[in-house]
Scaffold this motif. Structure first.
Motif, PDB file in Angstrom:
ATOM      1  N   MET A 163     -38.302 -74.331  56.600  1.00 55.14           N
ATOM      2  CA  MET A 163     -36.901 -74.845  56.072  1.00 55.14           C
ATOM      3  C   MET A 163     -36.442 -76.022  56.803  1.00 55.14           C
ATOM      4  O   MET A 163     -36.131 -75.759  57.985  1.00 55.14           O
ATOM      5  N   ALA A 164     -36.255 -77.078  55.992  1.00 53.14           N
ATOM      6  CA  ALA A 164     -35.672 -78.339  56.808  1.00 53.14           C
ATOM      7  C   ALA A 164     -34.179 -78.136  56.622  1.00 53.14           C
ATOM      8  O   ALA A 164     -33.623 -77.825  55.801  1.00 53.14           O
ATOM      9  N   VAL A 165     -33.778 -78.221  58.017  1.00 55.47           N
ATOM     10  CA  VAL A 165     -32.252 -77.925  58.148  1.00 55.47           C
ATOM     11  C   VAL A 165     -31.484 -79.379  58.496  1.00 55.47           C
ATOM     12  O   VAL A 165     -31.728 -80.038  59.345  1.00 55.47           O
ATOM     13  N   ARG A 166     -30.725 -79.856  57.129  1.00 59.98           N
ATOM     14  CA  ARG A 166     -30.360 -81.064  57.240  1.00 59.98           C
ATOM     15  C   ARG A 166     -28.733 -80.895  56.608  1.00 59.98           C
ATOM     16  O   ARG A 166     -28.446 -80.016  56.155  1.00 59.98           O
ATOM     17  N   PRO A 167     -27.987 -82.063  56.668  1.00 60.44           N
ATOM     18  CA  PRO A 167     -26.460 -82.104  56.433  1.00 60.44           C
ATOM     19  C   PRO A 167     -26.502 -81.616  54.972  1.00 60.44           C
ATOM     20  O   PRO A 167     -25.454 -80.898  54.868  1.00 60.44           O
ATOM     21  N   ASP A 168     -27.530 -81.989  54.173  1.00 58.42           N
ATOM     22  CA  ASP A 168     -27.183 -81.725  52.746  1.00 58.42           C
ATOM     23  C   ASP A 168     -27.705 -80.320  52.345  1.00 58.42           C
ATOM     24  O   ASP A 168     -27.693 -79.833  51.046  1.00 58.42           O
ATOM     25  N   THR A 169     -28.247 -79.442  53.033  1.00 55.94           N
ATOM     26  CA  THR A 169     -28.583 -77.842  52.953  1.00 55.94           C
ATOM     27  C   THR A 169     -27.812 -77.163  53.772  1.00 55.94           C
ATOM     28  O   THR A 169     -27.891 -75.878  53.568  1.00 55.94           O
ATOM     29  N   ILE A 170     -26.910 -77.578  54.817  1.00 57.18           N
ATOM     30  CA  ILE A 170     -26.208 -76.749  55.636  1.00 57.18           C
ATOM     31  C   ILE A 170     -25.280 -75.635  54.879  1.00 57.18           C
ATOM     32  O   ILE A 170     -25.192 -74.502  55.132  1.00 57.18           O
ATOM     33  N   GLY A 171     -24.673 -76.215  53.738  1.00 50.70           N
ATOM     34  CA  GLY A 171     -23.861 -75.513  52.976  1.00 50.70           C
ATOM     35  C   GLY A 171     -24.642 -74.301  51.958  1.00 50.70           C
ATOM     36  O   GLY A 171     -23.804 -73.736  51.395  1.00 50.70           O
ATOM     37  N   LEU A 172     -25.683 -74.412  51.847  1.00 51.17           N
ATOM     38  CA  LEU A 172     -26.278 -73.605  50.958  1.00 51.17           C
ATOM     39  C   LEU A 172     -26.546 -72.263  51.453  1.00 51.17           C
ATOM     40  O   LEU A 172     -27.118 -72.105  52.561  1.00 51.17           O
ATOM     41  N   ARG A 173     -26.566 -71.391  50.522  1.00 54.36           N
ATOM     42  CA  ARG A 173     -26.711 -69.933  50.824  1.00 54.36           C
ATOM     43  C   ARG A 173     -27.878 -69.356  49.981  1.00 54.36           C
ATOM     44  O   ARG A 173     -28.024 -69.594  48.851  1.00 54.36           O
ATOM     45  N   PHE A 174     -29.023 -68.745  50.411  1.00 55.16           N
ATOM     46  CA  PHE A 174     -30.288 -68.035  50.010  1.00 55.16           C
ATOM     47  C   PHE A 174     -30.151 -66.702  49.951  1.00 55.16           C
ATOM     48  O   PHE A 174     -30.179 -66.048  51.104  1.00 55.16           O
ATOM     49  N   GLU A 175     -30.212 -66.171  48.599  1.00 54.81           N
ATOM     50  CA  GLU A 175     -30.256 -64.713  48.651  1.00 54.81           C
ATOM     51  C   GLU A 175     -31.424 -64.065  49.241  1.00 54.81           C
ATOM     52  O   GLU A 175     -31.398 -62.980  49.900  1.00 54.81           O
ATOM     53  N   TRP A 176     -32.646 -64.745  49.078  1.00 52.73           N
ATOM     54  CA  TRP A 176     -33.832 -64.392  49.629  1.00 52.73           C
ATOM     55  C   TRP A 176     -33.746 -63.900  51.345  1.00 52.73           C
ATOM     56  O   TRP A 176     -34.445 -63.133  51.816  1.00 52.73           O
ATOM     57  N   ILE A 177     -32.992 -64.551  51.955  1.00 47.89           N
ATOM     58  CA  ILE A 177     -32.774 -64.489  53.373  1.00 47.89           C
ATOM     59  C   ILE A 177     -32.273 -63.005  53.712  1.00 47.89           C
ATOM     60  O   ILE A 177     -32.642 -62.539  54.741  1.00 47.89           O
ATOM     61  N   GLN A 178     -31.256 -62.424  52.887  1.00 44.97           N
ATOM     62  CA  GLN A 178     -30.726 -61.224  53.050  1.00 44.97           C
ATOM     63  C   GLN A 178     -31.625 -59.954  52.492  1.00 44.97           C
ATOM     64  O   GLN A 178     -31.349 -58.865  52.901  1.00 44.97           O
ATOM     65  N   SER A 179     -32.645 -60.316  51.839  1.00 45.28           N
ATOM     66  CA  SER A 179     -33.440 -59.266  51.375  1.00 45.28           C
ATOM     67  C   SER A 179     -34.188 -58.458  52.530  1.00 45.28           C
ATOM     68  O   SER A 179     -34.526 -58.877  53.702  1.00 45.28           O
ATOM     69  N   GLU A 180     -34.544 -57.040  52.096  1.00 42.71           N
ATOM     70  CA  GLU A 180     -35.087 -56.304  53.030  1.00 42.71           C
ATOM     71  C   GLU A 180     -36.419 -56.916  53.606  1.00 42.71           C
ATOM     72  O   GLU A 180     -37.126 -56.630  54.570  1.00 42.71           O
ATOM     73  N   ASP A 181     -37.259 -57.471  52.663  1.00 45.47           N
ATOM     74  CA  ASP A 181     -38.597 -57.925  52.880  1.00 45.47           C
ATOM     75  C   ASP A 181     -38.510 -59.425  53.020  1.00 45.47           C
ATOM     76  O   ASP A 181     -39.440 -60.120  52.464  1.00 45.47           O
ATOM     77  N   ALA A 182     -37.594 -60.067  53.510  1.00 47.21           N
ATOM     78  CA  ALA A 182     -37.378 -61.421  53.874  1.00 47.21           C
ATOM     79  C   ALA A 182     -38.496 -61.785  54.600  1.00 47.21           C
ATOM     80  O   ALA A 182     -38.878 -61.399  55.539  1.00 47.21           O
ATOM     81  N   PRO A 183     -38.941 -63.163  54.346  1.00 45.89           N
ATOM     82  CA  PRO A 183     -40.259 -63.931  55.094  1.00 45.89           C
ATOM     83  C   PRO A 183     -39.707 -64.335  56.484  1.00 45.89           C
ATOM     84  O   PRO A 183     -38.340 -64.399  56.444  1.00 45.89           O
ATOM     85  N   THR A 184     -40.775 -64.477  57.160  1.00 44.65           N
ATOM     86  CA  THR A 184     -40.548 -65.284  58.356  1.00 44.65           C
ATOM     87  C   THR A 184     -39.817 -66.617  58.261  1.00 44.65           C
ATOM     88  O   THR A 184     -40.347 -67.085  57.348  1.00 44.65           O
ATOM     89  N   VAL A 185     -38.879 -67.014  58.723  1.00 47.10           N
ATOM     90  CA  VAL A 185     -38.297 -68.349  58.606  1.00 47.10           C
ATOM     91  C   VAL A 185     -38.464 -69.269  60.034  1.00 47.10           C
ATOM     92  O   VAL A 185     -38.099 -68.826  61.050  1.00 47.10           O
ATOM     93  N   ILE A 186     -38.813 -70.463  59.774  1.00 46.58           N
ATOM     94  CA  ILE A 186     -39.132 -71.272  60.808  1.00 46.58           C
ATOM     95  C   ILE A 186     -38.123 -72.717  60.328  1.00 46.58           C
ATOM     96  O   ILE A 186     -38.660 -73.304  59.298  1.00 46.58           O
TER      97      ILE A 186
END
Length: 210
Positions: free
Chosen positions: A69-92
């Motif tokens: 995931m590119a962490v940029r000023p235009d993505t900082i305020g976004l929230r992703f439901e899949w991050i909170q899921s029990e089977d969430a993927p590895t995030v880099i």
């Protein structure tokens, strides 16, 4: 065996973590620029199955193992439901620069590793494997913790259920346990489930008397 033969034998040894890379499904959420293309191409060279998306997606395809995931000023305020899921993927997280806001965003993503931008081939494989192993270990610890919590809750319910039966049926602790066990056997369920049902029923009856 000669030293050269031993060296060649050692070099042929591949850690199991590397062998599974070809089976991994990876998503790259990054602008379609030179850096995003470089990251996607490097992952493909490693042998991973890669899909690229931009702008960021709220719903991931099924079976995704890792998200870059590119962490940029235009993505900082976004929230992703899949991050909170029990089977969430590895995030880099892929970061271009460091400041408190970017660091907070990386933490909010629950990233297991950080990849600096511009992306280089050196370090990518290590970050990929270490992030994957850290993620699997965290999930294993979470499952073990839930089992321990469930066991403790079951023990608490059993203790409370025995106390309830001892008071309502005027029996000893061992007799109360036998009643719970017999009920579990007749209903083909666990002692813990019967105990929880007794506790729940007692709480309902107590509310009705108020």
């Amino acid at each position: 065996m000669s030293d050269s033969s031993a060296t060649r034998s050692t070099l042929r040894v591949t850690p199991p973590q590397l062998k599974e890379l070809r089976a991994l499904k990876i998503i790259v959420i990054h602008p379609d620029d030179a850096d995003g293309m470089q990251l996607t191409q490097q992952l493909q060279r490693i042998g991973c199955q890669v899909q690229a998306f931009w702008p960021p997606v709220q719903i991931l395809p099924t079976g995704i193992d890792i998200v870059f995931m590119a962490v940029r000023p235009d993505t900082i305020g976004l929230r992703f439901e899949w991050i909170q899921s029990e089977d969430a993927p590895t995030v880099i997280a892929v970061v271009t620069y460091e400041n408190p806001t970017i660091i907070d965003a990386v933490l909010a993503l629950g990233a297991q590793a950080v990849l600096p931008s511009p992306v280089r081939s050196f370090g990518l494989l290590t970050a990929l494997v270490l992030a994957r192993e850290t993620h699997k270990e965290n999930r294993s610890l979470t499952r073990r913790l839930r089992k321990v919590e469930a066991k403790l809750l079951g023990a608490r319910h059993l203790s409370e259920a025995k106390t309830i039966l001892m008071k309502t049926h005027n029996v000893s602790e061992s007799q109360a346990y036998d009643l719970i066990r017999d009920q579990a056997m007749s209903k083909r369920t666990t002692i813990e489930d019967v105990a929880a049902a007794i506790v729940h029923a007692s709480e309902v009856l107590s509310l009705g008397r108020r």
